[in-house]
Design an enzyme around this catalytic site. Sequence first.
Site, PDB file in Angstrom:
ATOM      1  N   ARG A 217      43.689  17.425  52.646  1.00  0.00           N
ATOM      2  CA  ARG A 217      43.797  18.936  53.203  1.00  0.00           C
ATOM      3  C   ARG A 217      43.571  20.268  51.980  1.00  0.00           C
ATOM      4  NH1 ARG A 217      49.530  18.090  56.156  1.00  0.00           N
ATOM      5  NH2 ARG A 217      49.141  20.375  56.224  1.00  0.00           N
TER       6      ARG A 217
ATOM      7  N   GLU B  87      59.689   6.606  60.197  1.00  0.00           N
ATOM      8  CA  GLU B  87      57.832   7.493  59.626  1.00  0.00           C
ATOM      9  C   GLU B  87      58.023   9.175  61.321  1.00  0.00           C
ATOM     10  OE1 GLU B  87      56.550   7.969  57.402  1.00  0.00           O
ATOM     11  OE2 GLU B  87      57.245   6.777  56.107  1.00  0.00           O
TER      12      GLU B  87
ATOM     13  N   ARG C 205      26.123  58.141   6.038  1.00  0.00           N
ATOM     14  CA  ARG C 205      25.262  58.200   6.545  1.00  0.00           C
ATOM     15  C   ARG C 205      24.156  58.481   6.648  1.00  0.00           C
ATOM     16  NH1 ARG C 205      29.481  61.777   9.322  1.00  0.00           N
ATOM     17  NH2 ARG C 205      29.221  63.468   8.019  1.00  0.00           N
TER      18      ARG C 205
ATOM     19  N   GLY D  13      33.518  60.393   9.536  1.00  0.00           N
ATOM     20  CA  GLY D  13      32.972  59.945  10.491  1.00  0.00           C
ATOM     21  C   GLY D  13      31.818  59.451  11.126  1.00  0.00           C
TER      22      GLY D  13
ATOM     23  N   ALA E  45      38.405  57.095  17.095  1.00  0.00           N
ATOM     24  CA  ALA E  45      37.860  56.879  18.567  1.00  0.00           C
ATOM     25  C   ALA E  45      36.052  55.303  17.804  1.00  0.00           C
ATOM     26  CB  ALA E  45      37.576  57.245  19.055  1.00  0.00           C
TER      27      ALA E  45
ATOM     28  N   SER F  38      36.060  59.052  13.535  1.00  0.00           N
ATOM     29  CA  SER F  38      35.382  57.964  14.339  1.00  0.00           C
ATOM     30  C   SER F  38      33.852  58.016  14.509  1.00  0.00           C
ATOM     31  CB  SER F  38      35.222  59.116  15.903  1.00  0.00           C
ATOM     32  OG  SER F  38      36.298  59.905  16.262  1.00  0.00           O
TER      33      SER F  38
END
Length: 456
Positions: A15, A153, A439, A422, A379, A404
Amino acid sequence: MSLQIVIMAAGKGTRMKSQLPKVLHRLAGRSLVQHVLHTAGRLAARHTIVVTGHGADTVESAIAGPGLAFVRQMPQLGTGHAVQQVVPQLGDEGTVLILNGDVPLVAEATARALAEACAGERLALLTIELPDPTGYGRIVREPGTRRVLGIVEHKDATPEQRAIREVYTGMMAAPAAWLKRSVMALKNDNAQREYYLTDIVAMAVADGVPVVASPAASETEVLGVNSPAQLADLERRYQRAQAEALMEAGVRLADPARFDVRGTLSCGTDVEIDIGCVFEGTVHLADGARVGPHCVLRDARIGAGAVIHPFTHIEGATVGAGALVGPYARLRPGAELGEEVHIGNFVEVKNSTLAKGAKANHLAYLGDATVGERVNYGAGSITANYDGANKHRTTIGNDVHVGSNCVLVAPVTLGDGATIGGGSTISKDAPAGQLTVARARQVTLAGWTRPQKQKK
C-alpha cells in the site's frame, strides 16, 4: 533479565506504492526501522535480530551495525513463519521481545514494561483499546474472569469479535524456550494460508503458560505504517509531541502545526521559532535566540540573542551571541561566526571563521577563510579558494575593508586595516593599513559600434 529482541522487517508494504521497502520510509528524518532499533538499543538486550524479506539487501545495508544480526524470511508466509526463521538463532534462556519494524514510535518504557511483564515465565501481549480497531487482531477474553484466551485476526473474526475494541498491537514478549517450541508447531489452516504468531496465545492457554496483557501508554506509539497517509499522520503526531514538549519548557512556537524536528533540538530560555522551520541532526538554540520563518538548521549551535532571519540554511556551523544571519543566507559545514557578526542576504560561508563584529551583508562568498574583527566584506566579493585540485586559505586581518565585486585569489593575506578597492582581483598579499587596487585601466574606444546581425 536475559533479553533477546526480534524485529520484524520483512514486509513489502504494497500500500506504500513504492520501490523502497516499507521499513526504510522515513519519519522525522530517520527510517521507521531505525526508530525501533534506537528503542531496542536502550534495552540492554543480549542480542537483536532483524527479520528481513522484501528488499532484504537494501534493508540490511541501510541499518547494518555492530551486534545486529539478520535472518531472512523467504517467502513471507506470515508473522509466525517469520519467527520460525529466527528459532535457530535464539537461546533458551530468558525473554524474547518481538517488535515491529513498521511501528516506529513504541516508547522505551512501554517496551521495557512488556519484557518485564513476561519475566521469562509469562506470555505478555502489548494491547490497547482503540475507537476503531479495524485491521487489528482482537483480544478474546473469558467472560467473567477476563482471562486472555486468544487473539483472532480481523479477517478471521466473527461480527461479534470485530466489535471488541481491545486489540493486539503486534508486539509481545515470551519465554524463550517455550516460544521456540510453540512457533514450530504453528499451522496455516486459515483464510490466508499463513502462519500466525497470534495462534501461540491459544497454545499458551493450553500449556498452562500464563497470558497477560501489558497496556500501551498511547495510541500513537503502537500505530503502524502501511500507507503514505498513515505515515503522514504519524509524522504530524510525532512533531506535535515534540512541539508540546518544547512549549512546556518555555519555547515560543509561532505555530506548532508548522514545525519539524528531525533529530534533537535543545533550547535555552526565551527562544522563539517562527513557522515552517526544520531542525535536523543536533541543534542547540541558546537563551534568547530567534529563528525566523522557513529556516533549515542541521547540526548547528546558535548563540544567545542571535537572530536567524527567514529562509536561511545552516549546516554544521556555529553562530555566536548576538549575531545576525540572513535572510536567504547559507552557512555550510565549518562556518564559525563570532559575536555580533552580520551575514546578510545571499551570502554563503563555508569552512571559515569570522571574528567579532565582522560583516558580509550582501551577495558574497567566503570559503576557507579566516576573517578578523570588524571586517566589512563588500557585496559581490568572493574568495577564490579552489585551484581545480586543492583548496587554499584566505586570511583577512582586523578592520579590513573589502570593496564590492572583489576576487581574493587564495592563498592570500590582507593585513590589518587594509582597504581593497572595489572590483579588484587580489592574487598577492595586501599590506596592512594601505589601499590596494588591482584592476585594468578604464578605456573608451571612440567610433566603436556594436556588431549587427547580417540580413538574409
